[in-house]
Enzyme design. Structure first.
Site, PDB file in Angstrom:
ATOM      1  N   THR A  51      12.814  35.505 -14.677  1.00 33.07           N
ATOM      2  CA  THR A  51      12.891  35.609 -13.221  1.00 33.07           C
ATOM      3  C   THR A  51      12.814  34.258 -12.506  1.00 33.07           C
ATOM      4  O   THR A  51      13.526  34.031 -11.529  1.00 33.07           O
ATOM      5  CB  THR A  51      11.751  36.522 -12.711  1.00 33.07           C
ATOM      6  OG1 THR A  51      11.705  37.679 -13.526  1.00 33.07           O
ATOM      7  CG2 THR A  51      11.975  36.924 -11.280  1.00 33.07           C
ATOM      8  N   GLY A  94       7.521  39.126 -14.846  1.00 33.25           N
ATOM      9  CA  GLY A  94       8.110  39.064 -13.509  1.00 33.25           C
ATOM     10  C   GLY A  94       7.140  38.711 -12.402  1.00 33.25           C
ATOM     11  O   GLY A  94       7.530  38.623 -11.243  1.00 33.25           O
ATOM     12  N   ALA A 154       6.561  35.421 -20.591  1.00 26.29           N
ATOM     13  CA  ALA A 154       6.348  36.195 -19.358  1.00 26.29           C
ATOM     14  C   ALA A 154       5.288  35.599 -18.433  1.00 26.29           C
ATOM     15  O   ALA A 154       4.311  35.009 -18.877  1.00 26.29           O
ATOM     16  CB  ALA A 154       5.949  37.639 -19.665  1.00 26.29           C
ATOM     17  N   GLY A 155       5.536  35.777 -17.151  1.00 20.09           N
ATOM     18  CA  GLY A 155       4.582  35.359 -16.133  1.00 20.09           C
ATOM     19  C   GLY A 155       4.780  33.934 -15.625  1.00 20.09           C
ATOM     20  O   GLY A 155       4.151  33.530 -14.657  1.00 20.09           O
ATOM     21  N   LYS A 195      13.124  40.553 -30.349  1.00 18.52           N
ATOM     22  CA  LYS A 195      11.934  40.366 -29.536  1.00 18.52           C
ATOM     23  C   LYS A 195      11.369  41.762 -29.299  1.00 18.52           C
ATOM     24  O   LYS A 195      12.012  42.606 -28.655  1.00 18.52           O
ATOM     25  CB  LYS A 195      12.271  39.693 -28.204  1.00 18.52           C
ATOM     26  CG  LYS A 195      11.035  39.541 -27.341  1.00 18.52           C
ATOM     27  CD  LYS A 195      11.326  39.043 -25.944  1.00 18.52           C
ATOM     28  CE  LYS A 195      10.175  39.448 -25.043  1.00 18.52           C
ATOM     29  NZ  LYS A 195      10.416  39.142 -23.635  1.00 18.52           N
TER      30      LYS A 195
END
Lengths: 263, 333
Positions: free
Chosen positions: A208, A158, A185-186, A97
């Site tokens: 997260t 995050g 992400a997000g 990645k």
């Protein structure tokens, strides 16, 4: 049909990061509960100079999932390429990645560095999973450089903000109908994952939202269900939103309709 | 639970880290014949406890730890209070920078034993932090110790209570009834599930700023803290890395630690760097401590980042087990 990443059919549309969990045991339990088949691991952080705790890796190996090492935290092409090479040694995989980070405040991809690093790594035989934005120009370059998968961000890493730019993500899906696309992400809530699925994305990658949940194991399950629901919805064909009401059972003008019997 | 009817035993304790020290002290105080073995030539040079933050923060730790840690931690604070005159109970303060204020909400949700305080109250508790933070969490029941002074004290107290302390020795005496293994990561050959988790910390000295209690600065990626050691010395800790590397602190970790101190108060920018240090802490996969009873050995291990918080309570549980066979179901295996 399940997604296919570089010739490997993947039995789950959820990719999970392994950082920030209260304990490795909790991480393993959450991965199992979520049904995820691919976990990402940060080479720079966890493998501090290549000497990651064997016990930690043994626990991850016991999960019997595919490991996708990442170049999290790398800020230059050279650093990302070196980290990828280290990852190949450490994890015995040519999957990577690829993150090339532009700045610390947004952790957004440095697209120029990303394209360059992806080109180098593809030439070296890596299977590159690039962490990118919705920018179609950059995406085209990545594909031209050999990437067979694209991972646009939902929102900054995050941040848990969900899909900050859904229109652009829709456009990207339409523009690359055949390339596997992963929202990376997000993602903060299962509903964000469900929305990604409804838009036809092949998978989501997150860390997260599960790792820092009050109960990571339960949250892993919640994501699994949301992803299943979103994908089923996509496959079944969502209705088009309308501007006006359209009752499913017309009432006006119905003979013998009485207020009393309407429930 | 000491009782005159209890038979005194010959007990050998391996490892004079924080767990071994407490176990030696409690058993010697109860009248047993205790021998404490420490393989290093100079006390504590091999002990990861030597690098600890030594906060006694059972509530704050609930952010990532389970209820068991709080339960044992609260008992430990009582034992510290009974035993160690230099124990500091001034609470702990948790703050966040304005852009990370959501982290404070999360921290409050995950923990108990705190009150939400405003800038005026922060200024009252920590005058030097006045106007630095608009809001914070105050954990009144928490404390801290100076790890080196506390370990010296415990070693001396164990000696005074009759412990035969053998520094630089590893060999088990022939005639011991019970062996208690407190060797931390060195026991991994026998406790194969143990892993090391690297922690790095920094000691600085500043005459410009005075803090009265440990202060945690929340950050979405690394929760870091500053602990006042007195005389202007401060410990800034600690990273937590899934690695067993023994080497020196990395530049990246140093940056993280230094920026924490600086973000807490710019006056720390003028502080002197006294030392950097790193150690690997022993942990089981669930990061919970265990007392393992196997082949006539009692192992106290897996204290992870909670050595000073858990050692007294675990030592007491082990002592009770040796005397009565009572075994706390969540700790023993």
């Amino acid at each position: 049909m399940m997604p296919n990443f570089y010739g490997k059919e993947i039995a789950s549309r959820l990719l999970i990061g392994t950082a920030l969990y209260p304990s490795p045991q909790m991480l393993c339990d959450a991965v199992k509960a979520s049904g995820s088949r691919i976990v990402t691991v940060s080479v720079r952080r966890e493998a501090a100079r290549g000497r990651t705790g064997q016990q930690f890796w043994d626990l991850i190996k016991e999960l019997d999932v595919l490991v996708l090492p990442n170049t999290a935290g790398c800020k230059s092409v050279k650093e990302a390429v070196t980290t990828a090479q280290m990852a190949r040694e450490l994890f015995d995989t040519n999957w990577i990645k690829l993150e090339v980070i532009a700045n610390d405040d947004t952790l957004q991809p440095d697209l120029f560095g990303l394209v360059e690093a992806a080109r180098i790594l593809n030439e070296e035989g890596f299977k590159v999973f690039p962490y990118t934005t919705e920018d179609l120009g950059a995406a085209e370059r990545l594909v031209a450089g050999g990437c067979e998968i694209l991972m646009p961000w939902g929102a900054p890493i995050g941040s848990g903000q969900g899909l900050a730019n859904p229109l652009a993500l829709k456009t990207m899906r339409a523009y690359f109908p055949e390339t596997p696309l992963v929202v990376d992400a997000g993602i903060g809530a299962p509903s964000h994952a469900a929305l990604s699925m409804e838009m036809g994305y092949d998978a989501v990658l997150l860390n997260t939202a599960i790792a820092k949940a009050g109960d990571p194991v339960k949250m892993g399950k919640a994501f699994a269900k949301a992803i299943e629901a979103g994908r089923l919805a996509y496959e079944s064909g969502l209705m088009e939103p309308r501007d006006m009401a359209s009752p499913s059972t017309p009432v006006a003008g119905t003979p013998f309709f009485k207020i009393d019997s309407a429930s | 639970m000491a009782s005159t009817s209890v038979t005194t035993r010959k007990i050998t304790i391996r490892g004079a880290g924080i767990a071994g020290l407490w176990t030696a002290l409690l058993l010697a105080q109860r009248g047993h014949g205790v021998t404490l073995l420490e393989r290093s030539e100079k006390p504590f040079t091999d002990a990861c406890s030597f690098y600890a933050g030594a906060m006694l923060a059972p509530y704050c730790e609930e952010e990532v730890a389970e209820e068991l840690i709080r339960e044992l931690g609260l008992r430990s604070i009582e034992l510290w209070r009974e035993t160690y005159p230099e124990l500091q109970i001034h609470g702990s303060l948790v703050v966040a920078q304005p852009r990370d204020r959501r982290e404070l909400d999360r921290f409050a949700r995950m923990t108990g034993g705190h009150e939400r305080i405003d800038a005026a109250r922060i200024a009252e508790l920590e005058p030097d932090l006045a106007d630095r933070f608009a809001t914070g969490l105050y954990f009144a029941g928490e404390g801290h110790v100076h790890p080196h002074q506390a370990m010296d004290y415990l070693l001396e107290a164990a000696r005074k209570a009759g412990t035969d302390v053998r520094i630089g020795e590893e060999e088990l005496p022939k005639a011991s009834d019970v062996v208690i293994d407190c060797r931390g990561l060195a026991a991994r050959d026998e406790l194969t599930e143990l892993r090391g988790v690297r922690g790095e910390r920094l000691v600085i000295r500043s005459d410009e700023i005075q803090l009265n209690r440990p202060v945690r600065l929340l950050h979405p990626r690394f929760p870091l803290y500053v602990v006042p050691w007195g005389y202007g010395f401060y410990l800034v800790g600690a990273t937590q890395i899934e690695s067993e590397e023994e080497g020196a602190v990395s530049v990246r970790s140093a940056l993280e630690l230094l920026s924490t101190a600086y973000a807490l108060h710019p006056a720390f920018g003028e502080a002197e760097i006294i030392s950097f240090g790193a150690a690997t802490r022993p942990a089981f996969p669930d990061n919970r401590p265990r007392i393992v009873v196997r082949d006539g050995h009692v192992y106290i291990n897996g204290l992870f980042r909670h050595g000073f918080l858990l050692a007294p309570a675990l030592a007491e549980l082990a002592a009770d087990f040796i005397e009565t066979g009572a075994a706390h179901s969540e700790v023993f295996s």
